[in-house]
Design an enzyme around this catalytic site. Structure first.
Site, PDB file in Angstrom:
ATOM      1  N   GLY A 237       1.199  -1.405   0.315  1.00 58.23           N
ATOM      2  CA  GLY A 237       0.100   0.297   0.005  1.00 58.23           C
ATOM      3  C   GLY A 237       0.751   0.903  -0.162  1.00 58.23           C
ATOM      4  CB  SER A 238      -0.273   4.886   0.342  1.00 62.32           C
ATOM      5  OG  SER A 238      -0.395   4.665   1.966  1.00 62.32           O
ATOM      6  CB  THR A 239       5.294   5.095   2.075  1.00 65.63           C
ATOM      7  OG1 THR A 239       5.951   5.008   0.075  1.00 65.63           O
ATOM      8  CG2 THR A 239       6.372   5.982   2.260  1.00 65.63           C
ATOM      9  CD  GLU A 240      -1.027   9.161   4.864  1.00 62.96           C
ATOM     10  OE1 GLU A 240      -1.014   9.213   3.716  1.00 62.96           O
ATOM     11  OE2 GLU A 240      -1.461   9.859   5.910  1.00 62.96           O
ATOM     12  N   GLY A 242       2.110   2.653   5.230  1.00 57.82           N
ATOM     13  CA  GLY A 242       4.008   1.152   5.814  1.00 57.82           C
ATOM     14  C   GLY A 242       4.162   1.839   6.721  1.00 57.82           C
ATOM     15  CD  GLU A 259       7.144  -5.769  -2.033  1.00 59.93           C
ATOM     16  OE1 GLU A 259       7.422  -4.419  -2.482  1.00 59.93           O
ATOM     17  OE2 GLU A 259       7.895  -6.871  -1.984  1.00 59.93           O
ATOM     18  CB  CYS A 293       3.212   0.065  -6.990  1.00 60.57           C
ATOM     19  SG  CYS A 293       3.888  -1.751  -7.209  1.00 60.57           S
TER      20      CYS A 293
HETATM   21  P1  NAD Z   1      -3.761   2.039   1.318  1.00 64.60           P
HETATM   22  O1  NAD Z   1      -2.277   2.761   1.986  1.00 64.60           O
HETATM   23  O2  NAD Z   1      -4.576   3.267   1.047  1.00 64.60           O
HETATM   24  O3  NAD Z   1      -3.999   1.220   1.444  1.00 64.60           O
HETATM   25  C1  NAD Z   1      -3.650   0.010   1.278  1.00 64.60           C
HETATM   26  C2  NAD Z   1      -4.373  -1.335   2.664  1.00 64.60           C
HETATM   27  O4  NAD Z   1      -4.044  -0.839   3.603  1.00 64.60           O
HETATM   28  C3  NAD Z   1      -5.648  -1.137   2.184  1.00 64.60           C
HETATM   29  O5  NAD Z   1      -6.521  -2.211   2.519  1.00 64.60           O
HETATM   30  C4  NAD Z   1      -6.013  -0.843   3.435  1.00 64.60           C
HETATM   31  O6  NAD Z   1      -7.769  -0.590   3.792  1.00 64.60           O
HETATM   32  C5  NAD Z   1      -5.300  -0.819   4.281  1.00 64.60           C
HETATM   33  N1  NAD Z   1      -5.702   0.734   6.202  1.00 64.60           N
HETATM   34  C6  NAD Z   1      -5.290   1.871   5.654  1.00 64.60           C
HETATM   35  N2  NAD Z   1      -4.506   1.832   6.576  1.00 64.60           N
HETATM   36  C7  NAD Z   1      -4.901   1.246   7.865  1.00 64.60           C
HETATM   37  C8  NAD Z   1      -4.567   1.009   9.123  1.00 64.60           C
HETATM   38  N3  NAD Z   1      -4.021   1.999   9.493  1.00 64.60           N
HETATM   39  N4  NAD Z   1      -3.479  -0.030   9.141  1.00 64.60           N
HETATM   40  C9  NAD Z   1      -3.524  -0.956   9.021  1.00 64.60           C
HETATM   41  N5  NAD Z   1      -4.268  -0.618   7.307  1.00 64.60           N
HETATM   42  C10 NAD Z   1      -4.534   0.021   6.872  1.00 64.60           C
HETATM   43  O7  NAD Z   1      -3.031   2.537  -0.541  1.00 64.60           O
HETATM   44  P2  NAD Z   1      -3.630   2.472  -1.465  1.00 64.60           P
HETATM   45  O8  NAD Z   1      -4.460   3.371  -1.647  1.00 64.60           O
HETATM   46  O9  NAD Z   1      -4.927   0.564  -1.424  1.00 64.60           O
HETATM   47  O10 NAD Z   1      -3.327   1.560  -2.652  1.00 64.60           O
HETATM   48  C11 NAD Z   1      -2.477   1.776  -3.417  1.00 64.60           C
HETATM   49  C12 NAD Z   1      -0.858   2.827  -2.876  1.00 64.60           C
HETATM   50  O11 NAD Z   1      -0.425   1.419  -2.921  1.00 64.60           O
HETATM   51  C13 NAD Z   1      -0.034   3.319  -3.722  1.00 64.60           C
HETATM   52  O12 NAD Z   1       0.768   4.094  -3.076  1.00 64.60           O
HETATM   53  C14 NAD Z   1       0.336   2.334  -3.985  1.00 64.60           C
HETATM   54  O13 NAD Z   1       1.894   3.070  -4.875  1.00 64.60           O
HETATM   55  C15 NAD Z   1       0.830   0.797  -3.145  1.00 64.60           C
HETATM   56  N6  NAD Z   1       1.488  -0.085  -3.898  1.00 64.60           N
HETATM   57  C16 NAD Z   1       2.921  -0.297  -3.592  1.00 64.60           C
HETATM   58  C17 NAD Z   1       2.900  -1.957  -4.443  1.00 64.60           C
HETATM   59  C18 NAD Z   1       4.238  -2.395  -4.411  1.00 64.60           C
HETATM   60  O14 NAD Z   1       4.546  -3.809  -4.689  1.00 64.60           O
HETATM   61  N7  NAD Z   1       5.587  -1.802  -3.482  1.00 64.60           N
HETATM   62  C19 NAD Z   1       1.869  -2.651  -5.177  1.00 64.60           C
HETATM   63  C20 NAD Z   1       0.631  -1.278  -5.360  1.00 64.60           C
HETATM   64  C21 NAD Z   1       0.392  -0.744  -4.556  1.00 64.60           C
END
Ligand code: NAD
Length: 507
Positions: A237-240, A242, A259, A293
């Site tokens: 997911g997002s770096t934030e 993460g 990731e 990503c």
């Molecule tokens: P996101 O970080 O908003 O959410 C990812 C997941 O985390 C979702 O299931 C969300 O419900 C969950 N989440 C949100 N807040 C949380 C918390 N406080 N605690 C635990 N879980 C929480 O990301 P997104 O908007 O779903 O996806 C887009 C992002 O993902 C982009 O930044 C993209 O670069 C990244 N991404 C990275 C890869 C990689 O392999 N490096 C692949 C795909 C997407």
């Protein structure tokens, strides 16, 4: 393939069964092409996470699963691959419909990658050194020593909405291949393909080995990340988010694989074959409407060919058809949601305000029948400088920033001037030059004359703030195992134990 799917309600998937959420609440899942509700999904809570983790924990405590031989496990991984292929059509449709991924991509790439991943895992698991014997020690005396690789226990997988099903398998495959059990929290925009995938996998694994609890990140996600019986968190997911997960996981010292985001540099050299580099660079950035990503969002072009490259990029971009993801003629589908559309449009405004030159797109795309959908024209900014916000922040939409350079060293320096380090690329006819640049780029993957080429036997993951650890390939098995050293002394007489003599000097 039929494109009609009724609105179905999905429960949580726990312990091999569909179960309603403890609150009885559901949330809607929509088709991003037209905003219509395509599914209702049970909304999980902390209580449901507790149930799922207990089921996964009980499944892990079952030695039959945990200690299964690599050969038997390989058979299961093969069977999972076959089951995915058997249900491929339904999985593809659910994934495309809810994530906005085009049928061309999900059906022509993702589903094949998923089947191949499990088949490759079946091979890796047979070759993996679950038990290694160390050579005779020099000191302190004869002994037999083993290193065992053992599963971690209950693993949590938290996944994003962009390629939800494929990314889930990058966590499920290595976790199951090494004898762990898993609880998955999919993104709320796209939970249904993962739920269906879990049901399909559960046909060949014991109950509790795979569980799915959709629900809000703040509750379901955080409950998993802080649960004392969860040993590992695999997050994409997002770096934030993460960063927050890493912080929360520290309270129980969990193993994490992250990731995260990217702002990947793509360098066209002066000698590049532009007939290849132009479509390749557009493929690198506009696939899945830029919501990948590892998209090549910053394109570095030498001043000497800059204007020609811009003209060719714009001309080819104008031929891309923006449309419904289930239409086989669509190149660029919708973005995931109104919120994501607003974010992307606001970045486009920022780019204009920062002084970048908008040369293509820049607004909502008009799509017949998609008036309530989330479409954006593939957008190109020229004369971007690397310090601009649109060159530094992840937009996660169909927006390309084209940056000028004079010398290759200058391009490399700008390429590395980012908090991210996920992917990168170089277009050139000179392979030696490409390798030299590949050495200098700080990113987890470098594509030479190509883009998006992930392999199931190659590691994938980020440098810097793009993540920690690697997924895919045999490398991902390391992330789901822990090492145990087992020592057996071969010296049976106490007086000959040199080490004991440290405490008992008189022998
Ligand atoms: P996101 O970080 O908003 O959410 C990812 C997941 O985390 C979702 O299931 C969300 O419900 C969950 N989440 C949100 N807040 C949380 C918390 N406080 N605690 C635990 N879980 C929480 O990301 P997104 O908007 O779903 O996806 C887009 C992002 O993902 C982009 O930044 C993209 O670069 C990244 N991404 C990275 C890869 C990689 O392999 N490096 C692949 C795909 C997407």
């Amino acid at each position: 393939m039929s494109t009609q799917v009724g609105v179905q309600t999905y429960d949580l998937f726990i312990n091999g069964e569909w179960v309603p959420s403890s609150s009885g609440e559901t949330f809607d899942v929509i088709n991003p092409s037209n905003g219509t509700v395509v599914a209702k999904v049970a909304k999980g809570s902390k209580e449901d996470v507790d149930k799922a983790v207990e089921a996964a924990h009980a499944a892990f405590e079952n030695a039959e699963w945990r200690e299964m031989s690599p050969n038997d496990r390989a058979d299961i991984l093969f069977a999972i691959g076959n089951n995915i292929a058997k249900h491929g059509q339904e999985l593809v449709l659910l994934e495309a419909l809810t994530s906005g991924g085009t049928l061309r991509r999900v059906g022509g790439n993702d589903i094949l990658m998923m089947v191949d991943l499990f088949q490759q895992m079946a091979k890796f698991v047979k070759e993996y050194p679950f038990s290694e014997t160390l050579p005779e020690p020099m000191f302190p005396g004869p002994a037999h020593n083993f290193v065992w690789r053992e599963p971690l226990g209950v693993c949590a997988a938290i996944t994003p909405w962009n390629m939800p099903m494929l990314i889930a398998t990058w966590k499920i495959a290595p976790a199951l291949a090494t004898g762990n059990t898993i609880v998955i929290k999919p993104a709320s925009n796209t939970p249904v393909s993962t739920l269906k995938l879990a049901e399909i996998i559960s046909e060949v694994v014991p109950p509790g080995v795979i569980n799915v609890v959709p629900g809000p990140g703040g509750e379901v996600g955080e409950s998993l990340v802080t649960h004392p019986k969860v040993e590992k968190v695999g997050f994409t997911g997002s770096t934030e988010v993460g960063r927050r997960i890493m912080m929360l996981a520290s309270s129980t010292v969990k193993n994490v694989t992250l990731e995260l985001g990217g702002k990947s540099p793509n360098i066209i050299l002066e000698d590049a074959d532009l007939d290849l580099a132009i479509p390749g660079s557009l493929f690198g950035v506009f696939l899945h409407a830029g919501q990948l990503c590892e998209s090549g969002t910053r394109l570095f072009v030498p001043n000497s060919i800059y204007d020609d490259v811009i003209d060719r990029l714009v001309a080819l971009t104008k031929t891309l058809k923006v449309g419904h993801q289930l239409d086989m003629n669509t190149s660029v589908g919708p973005v995931i949601s109104q919120a994501q559309k607003d974010t992307i449009l606001s970045y486009i405004e920022t780019g204009k305000a920062e002084g970048a030159r908008l040369v293509c797109g820049g607004k909502e795309a008009e799509v017949k029948g998609g008036e309530n959908g989330f479409f954006i024209e593939p957008t190109i900014f020229a004369d971007v400088t690397n310090d601009m916000k649109i060159a530094q922040e992840e937009i996660f939409g169909p927006v390309l920033s084209v940056i000028r350079y004079d010398t290759v060293d200058e391009a490399i320096e700008m390429a590395n001037d980012t908090i991210y380090g996920l992917a990168s690329g170089v277009w050139t006819r000179d392979v030696n030059k490409a390798y030299e640049i590949a050495r200098k780029i700080k990113a987890g993957v470098v594509w030479i004359n190509d883009w998006h080429m992930l392999r199931n036997d190659a590691p994938f993951g980020g440098y810097k703030q793009s993540g920690i650890g690697r997924e895919m390939g045999k490398y991902s098995l390391d992330a789901y195992t822990q090492l145990k050293h087992v020592h057996t002394s071969m010296v049976h007489e106490p007086e000959k134990r040199r080490a004991f003599g440290i405490l008992f000097p008189e022998g």
